[in-house]
Design a protein around this motif. Structure first.
Motif, mmCIF file in Angstrom:
data_model
loop_
_atom_site.group_PDB
_atom_site.id
_atom_site.type_symbol
_atom_site.label_atom_id
_atom_site.label_comp_id
_atom_site.label_asym_id
_atom_site.label_seq_id
_atom_site.Cartn_x
_atom_site.Cartn_y
_atom_site.Cartn_z
ATOM 1 N N LEU A 176 0.825 -1.213 0.000
ATOM 2 C CA LEU A 176 0.000 0.000 0.000
ATOM 3 C C LEU A 176 0.855 1.256 0.000
ATOM 4 C CD1 LEU A 176 -2.801 -1.054 2.512
ATOM 5 C CD2 LEU A 176 -3.002 -0.800 0.031
ATOM 6 N N VAL A 177 1.940 1.206 0.801
ATOM 7 C CA VAL A 177 2.841 2.364 0.825
ATOM 8 C C VAL A 177 3.461 2.584 -0.547
ATOM 9 C CG1 VAL A 177 5.009 3.232 1.774
ATOM 10 C CG2 VAL A 177 3.325 2.194 3.295
ATOM 11 N N LEU A 212 2.208 1.664 -3.424
ATOM 12 C CA LEU A 212 1.173 2.177 -4.328
ATOM 13 C C LEU A 212 0.900 3.649 -4.078
ATOM 14 C CD1 LEU A 212 -1.405 -0.762 -4.396
ATOM 15 C CD2 LEU A 212 0.047 0.022 -6.274
ATOM 16 N N ALA A 213 0.856 4.017 -2.776
ATOM 17 C CA ALA A 213 0.630 5.427 -2.452
ATOM 18 C C ALA A 213 1.765 6.301 -2.973
ATOM 19 C CB ALA A 213 0.478 5.594 -0.943
ATOM 20 N N ALA A 214 3.012 5.813 -2.778
ATOM 21 C CA ALA A 214 4.153 6.580 -3.279
ATOM 22 C C ALA A 214 4.106 6.705 -4.797
ATOM 23 C CB ALA A 214 5.457 5.921 -2.853
ATOM 24 N N ALA A 242 1.400 6.593 -6.642
ATOM 25 C CA ALA A 242 0.297 7.491 -6.998
ATOM 26 C C ALA A 242 0.703 8.950 -6.816
ATOM 27 C CB ALA A 242 -0.930 7.164 -6.151
ATOM 28 N N ILE A 243 1.400 9.229 -5.689
ATOM 29 C CA ILE A 243 1.847 10.609 -5.448
ATOM 30 C C ILE A 243 2.827 11.040 -6.523
ATOM 31 C CG2 ILE A 243 3.159 12.066 -3.862
ATOM 32 C CD1 ILE A 243 1.956 10.423 -1.569
ATOM 33 N N TRP A 244 3.768 10.151 -6.855
ATOM 34 C CA TRP A 244 4.740 10.472 -7.908
ATOM 35 C C TRP A 244 4.042 10.722 -9.233
ATOM 36 C CZ3 TRP A 244 5.829 7.990 -12.514
ATOM 37 C CH2 TRP A 244 6.957 8.460 -13.188
ATOM 38 N N GLN A 245 3.036 9.890 -9.547
ATOM 39 C CA GLN A 245 2.327 10.047 -10.809
ATOM 40 C C GLN A 245 1.563 11.359 -10.853
ATOM 41 O OE1 GLN A 245 2.495 7.794 -13.451
ATOM 42 N NE2 GLN A 245 1.580 9.515 -14.518
#
Length: 517
Positions: free
Chosen positions: A168-169, A171-173, A175-178
């Motif tokens: 999850l971390v 994926l979150a990272a 998503a934030i990068w994207q």
């Protein structure tokens, strides 16, 4: 229910609701009393414990490997949503203790089910080993890592939760990068789009002012009248003052006709923005009348062309002009500032002097941040005209001044060139911005216009006068009848009787004294 073949070690009530939510009540004795205090907290009292505040709601006995629940008289307890007075409990049962008590889940730990340490506890144990072990540090580090990894990998549930958490971390990272990458790309795209639109608009405006074959036809019909008017105007000026005639003839050779062209260059690739060509090599146009531009365009570089005036400063080797002549793209904020994708650059920046056939390439040497002033210089060593001296003070109101420059650029000089020259250009089909100027210079037809006026108002920032001029005359000198520069022509005020504005000579001196490149 059946009795397990192994004896339970302990049980724990994990409280899911109420004031006890998130807390645990351990049952490690063969018999405990469960009490509810006035705040709805569940408390456990084993034999021999000190008195615990609260009202008895149930008792739990461990007998022959089974936990038995017995409800206190008058109390209400539910097991798995069923009201009970007594019940045998199993692992996972959900127990509700009265109306005010918590909803709790029972977990029984025995030889088959053991409590597992948390991730924090595993890390804490590994760090404690590192701090307390007497082994060398290089020996402690791998053993501590092995201790942590062994316990972590041996705990399937915890390992699964850890891997899920790490996923999850990640994926979150991602998503934030994207999101950030998308925002940066969008900002870069918008910046580039605004710059391209600004350049296209400037090109469309320049195209409306460009010389066309039809302009030469009309000019040939009118040139006789216009030439006569200019000659009469000059004769009148000469008749009124021999001093003015002397100043004009002396200063003219130091007044430069400036030509510039600029476009947009991609910062990363160095590619220039170009016209897009269609069938037959014609430049494609957008519905709004602006040219279609692209970095992958197959046409010529998209070049905004303009003209201005400058003059040599005596004993400096520098040429004074307006800032908006030296950095013309600043007139368009979208093209000049904040562009992360493309940057404005000169395609050509040259000056012609009267009596000289060859142009001089220019470079910017200084820009004023407080006035419309700039200093430019030849890009390579070259002999410049003698130049013009600067007055010591600002002109007083009422002083007669001369303004020199190249208003209307090429069209003004073509109008003064004569019918034979215009006919020659028309016959050869020469209408290009750079080609026409080169032919004018080659024939010795580049010469500044002079107009006469009276100073109306003087402030530290501006000098106002009524001498006639228009666009293209920007950057020209405002001279006294002694031939000294008192201001640099910068703008016109057509709504106020043709009044014009100049930057006082004091501002030009300040720029000269400032450090230059």
């Amino acid at each position: 229910m059946s009795v397990p073949s192994h004896s339970p070690d302990a049980a724990v009530l994990e409280h899911l609701t109420g004031r006890s939510r998130g807390l645990y009540s351990w049952i490690t004795s063969d018999q405990v009393a469960l009490l509810l205090d006035r705040d709805g907290l569940l408390r456990v009292q084993a034999p021999g414990d000190l008195d615990v505040e609260g009202e008895l709601i149930a008792r739990v006995r461990r007998q022959e490997g089974v936990f038995h629940l017995i409800t206190a008289p008058g109390a209400r307890v539910w097991v798995n949503r069923q009201p009970v007075e007594a019940a045998d409990l199993t692992h996972g049962d959900v127990i509700e203790f009265g109306e005010q008590g918590p909803l709790s889940r029972l977990r029984i730990y025995d030889e088959r089910r053991r409590p597992h340490p948390t991730l924090v506890e595993m890390l804490s144990d590994a760090l404690s080993y590192l701090r307390t072990s007497r082994r060398p540090l290089l020996a402690r580090l791998p053993r501590a890592a092995g201790l942590f990894l062994g316990r972590f990998l041996g705990n399937g549930a915890l390992m699964f939760r850890g891997l899920v958490l790490l996923g999850l971390v990640a994926l979150a990272a991602l998503a934030i990068w994207q999101i950030r990458a998308d925002r940066a790309l969008r900002a870069q795209y918008e910046s580039g789009r605004f710059q391209v639109e600004a350049l296209a608009s400037a090109l469309a405006e320049a195209r409306r002012e460009a010389i066309r074959p039809g302009d030469l036809d009309a000019l040939q019909d009118e040139i006789g009248i216009r030439l006569q008017l200019n000659a009469e105007r000059l004769d009148t000026l000469e008749e009124r003052s021999s001093a003015a005639t002397r100043v004009i003839s002396t200063a003219a050779g130091s007044v430069a006709f400036i030509q510039g062209g600029y476009g947009l260059r991609h910062r990363d690739s160095g590619q220039m923005l170009r016209h897009v060509l269609g069938a037959g090599g014609n430049r494609l146009m957008l519905p709004n009348g602006q040219p279609m531009l692209s970095l992958e365009g197959d046409g010529p570089v998209a070049e905004v062309q303009y003209t201005g005036t400058g003059f040599v400063l005596a004993e400096t080797g520098l040429i004074a002009t307006n800032r908006h002549v030296a950095v013309p793209w600043e007139k368009s904020a979208a093209m000049g500032f904040g562009g992360d994708t493309m940057e404005p650059v000169f395609t050509r920046f040259i000056a012609y002097f009267p009596g000289r056939a060859d142009p001089i390439d220019l470079v910017v040497r200084g820009l004023s941040d407080s006035a419309d002033l700039a200093l430019v210089a030849p890009a390579a060593p070259v002999e410049l005209p003698p130049g013009l001296p600067l007055a010591e003070a600002a002109p007083p109101p009422g002083l007669e001044v001369l303004v020199m420059g190249y208003p209307t650029g090429l069209m003004s000089m073509l109008a003064r060139s004569g019918t034979g020259f215009v006919e020659e250009l028309r016959g050869a089909g020469i209408t290009g911005f750079w080609e026409v100027a080169a032919r004018l210079a080659g024939e010795g037809l580049i010469w500044p216009l002079a107009s006469r006026g009276i100073v109306g108002q003087v402030t530290p920032a501006l000098v106002t006068y009524d001498a006639e001029t228009t666009h293209g005359g920007s950057g020209g000198p405002v001279l006294t009848l002694r031939g000294q520069v008192v201001a640099v022509n910068t703008a016109i005020l057509p709504d106020f009787g043709g009044s014009n504005l100049g930057v006082p000579v004091a501002r030009l001196r300040a720029l000269l004294n400032a450090p230059t490149d």
